[in-house]
Scaffold this motif. Structure first.
Motif, mmCIF file in Angstrom:
data_model
loop_
_atom_site.group_PDB
_atom_site.id
_atom_site.type_symbol
_atom_site.label_atom_id
_atom_site.label_comp_id
_atom_site.label_asym_id
_atom_site.label_seq_id
_atom_site.Cartn_x
_atom_site.Cartn_y
_atom_site.Cartn_z
ATOM 1 N N ALA A 148 0.860 -1.189 0.000
ATOM 2 C CA ALA A 148 0.000 0.000 0.000
ATOM 3 C C ALA A 148 0.890 1.231 0.000
ATOM 4 N N ILE A 149 0.472 2.239 -0.755
ATOM 5 C CA ILE A 149 1.211 3.507 -0.800
ATOM 6 C C ILE A 149 0.286 4.626 -0.346
ATOM 7 N N VAL A 150 0.728 5.376 0.661
ATOM 8 C CA VAL A 150 -0.017 6.541 1.142
ATOM 9 C C VAL A 150 0.897 7.758 1.054
ATOM 10 N N GLU A 151 0.317 8.895 0.707
ATOM 11 C CA GLU A 151 1.091 10.134 0.699
ATOM 12 C C GLU A 151 0.307 11.195 1.448
ATOM 13 N N TRP A 152 0.962 12.277 1.829
ATOM 14 C CA TRP A 152 0.265 13.335 2.551
ATOM 15 C C TRP A 152 0.752 14.707 2.095
ATOM 16 N N THR A 153 -0.132 15.685 2.257
ATOM 17 C CA THR A 153 0.130 17.049 1.808
ATOM 18 C C THR A 153 -0.249 17.988 2.933
ATOM 19 N N ALA A 154 0.615 18.956 3.209
ATOM 20 C CA ALA A 154 0.324 19.933 4.256
ATOM 21 C C ALA A 154 -0.823 20.840 3.823
ATOM 22 N N VAL A 155 -1.755 21.066 4.733
ATOM 23 C CA VAL A 155 -2.838 22.032 4.512
ATOM 24 C C VAL A 155 -2.929 22.879 5.774
ATOM 25 N N ALA A 156 -3.857 23.855 5.772
ATOM 26 C CA ALA A 156 -3.920 24.790 6.892
ATOM 27 C C ALA A 156 -4.078 24.082 8.241
ATOM 28 N N LYS A 157 -4.894 23.019 8.283
ATOM 29 C CA LYS A 157 -5.201 22.392 9.579
ATOM 30 C C LYS A 157 -4.314 21.191 9.900
ATOM 31 N N GLY A 159 -6.628 -4.974 4.844
ATOM 32 C CA GLY A 159 -7.044 -4.237 6.048
ATOM 33 C C GLY A 159 -5.849 -3.858 6.907
ATOM 34 N N GLU A 160 -4.924 -4.783 7.036
ATOM 35 C CA GLU A 160 -3.726 -4.514 7.838
ATOM 36 C C GLU A 160 -2.851 -3.452 7.163
ATOM 37 N N LEU A 161 -2.675 -3.568 5.860
ATOM 38 C CA LEU A 161 -1.874 -2.568 5.141
ATOM 39 C C LEU A 161 -2.514 -1.189 5.241
ATOM 40 N N LEU A 162 -3.834 -1.164 5.115
ATOM 41 C CA LEU A 162 -4.531 0.123 5.189
ATOM 42 C C LEU A 162 -4.357 0.751 6.569
ATOM 43 N N GLY A 163 -4.470 -0.075 7.613
ATOM 44 C CA GLY A 163 -4.276 0.444 8.970
ATOM 45 C C GLY A 163 -2.881 1.026 9.158
ATOM 46 N N ARG A 164 -1.901 0.338 8.604
ATOM 47 C CA ARG A 164 -0.532 0.839 8.741
ATOM 48 C C ARG A 164 -0.326 2.114 7.937
ATOM 49 N N ALA A 165 -0.917 2.174 6.748
ATOM 50 C CA ALA A 165 -0.828 3.402 5.946
ATOM 51 C C ALA A 165 -1.486 4.565 6.690
ATOM 52 N N GLU A 166 -2.645 4.312 7.284
ATOM 53 C CA GLU A 166 -3.335 5.367 8.047
ATOM 54 C C GLU A 166 -2.468 5.822 9.221
ATOM 55 N N ASN A 167 -1.831 4.891 9.900
ATOM 56 C CA ASN A 167 -1.005 5.271 11.043
ATOM 57 C C ASN A 167 0.222 6.073 10.617
ATOM 58 N N SER A 168 0.808 5.734 9.459
ATOM 59 C CA SER A 168 1.925 6.542 8.953
ATOM 60 C C SER A 168 1.448 7.965 8.666
#
Ligand SMILES: CC(C)(COP(=O)(O)OP(=O)(O)OC[C@H]1O[C@@H](n2cnc3c(N)ncnc32)[C@H](O)[C@@H]1OP(=O)(O)O)[C@@H](O)C(=O)NCCC(=O)NCCS
Length: 158
Positions: A57-66, A88-97
């Motif tokens: 699973a690949i997750v990325e994030w972007t800074a926003v005001a909040k 489900g496990e990969l998704l949980g780990r991506a969310e935690n990252s």
């Protein structure tokens, strides 16, 4: 099943799984996949079964005001190993990252025909927020799903 972060030596196996899971025009190119993984504001989680790649699973994030908003780029599990809770496990780990990086919400696109993925996301609290016409290809729309990450710090994954 071993869950761990991506290492450069994983690329060939990861891309082989992409070729199994997706056909053109939805399939990511090698160059695009390398770019996603190399993004410093991203995390790639690997599921490994006896040294064989079972999923990622690949997750990325972007800074926003909040804080930051995260986006699931993809989540893929080998067909022979599905319905064992790996996604489900990969998704949980991506969310935690994403949480650890300060993300307060997470969103994604999913093919409206992809009932397995839709069920996966709905089972993890994602809500449908909209639809984008011609997202994957002409006449191939995507649903947009999202959820808050504020309550997910209590998730079971370290
Ligand atoms: C979607 C995908 C990642 C799910 O992987 P998985 O490891 O089989 O999913 P899990 O075992 O973690 O399933 C978790 C939950 O999702 C739902 N789900 C997953 N696959 C399902 C299916 N084929 N039919 C119905 N529900 C399904 C179920 O609620 C399941 O819980 P349950 O097994 O206790 O009923 C996998 O089918 C896949 O790799 N598909 C091809 C790539 C893809 O489409 N990725 C999504 C991109 S948006």
């Amino acid at each position: 099943m071993l869950y761990r972060l991506y290492q450069p030596a994983d690329f060939a196996a990861l891309y082989a799984l992409e070729e199994i899971c997706f056909q053109p025009p939805i399939r990511y190119s090698r160059a695009w996949m390398r770019q996603l993984i190399a993004n410093p504001s991203s995390a790639t989680w690997i599921a490994e079964d006896n040294k064989t790649m079972a999923g990622f699973a690949i997750v990325e994030w972007t800074a926003v005001a909040k804080g930051a908003v995260a986006y699931i780029q993809t989540i893929e599990v080998h067909p022979a190993l599905r319905r064992r809770g790996i996604a489900g496990e990969l998704l949980g780990r991506a969310e935690n990252s994403a949480c650890a990086a300060g993300a307060v919400a997470i969103w994604l696109h999913v093919d409206q025909e992809n009932s397995a993925a839709i069920r996966l996301y709905e089972s993890r609290g994602y809500k449908r927020k909209g639809r984008e016409e011609h997202y994957y290809a002409r006449h191939r729309p995507a649903f947009v799903y999202a959820r808050s990450l504020k309550e997910s710090k209590a998730a079971t994954h370290p």
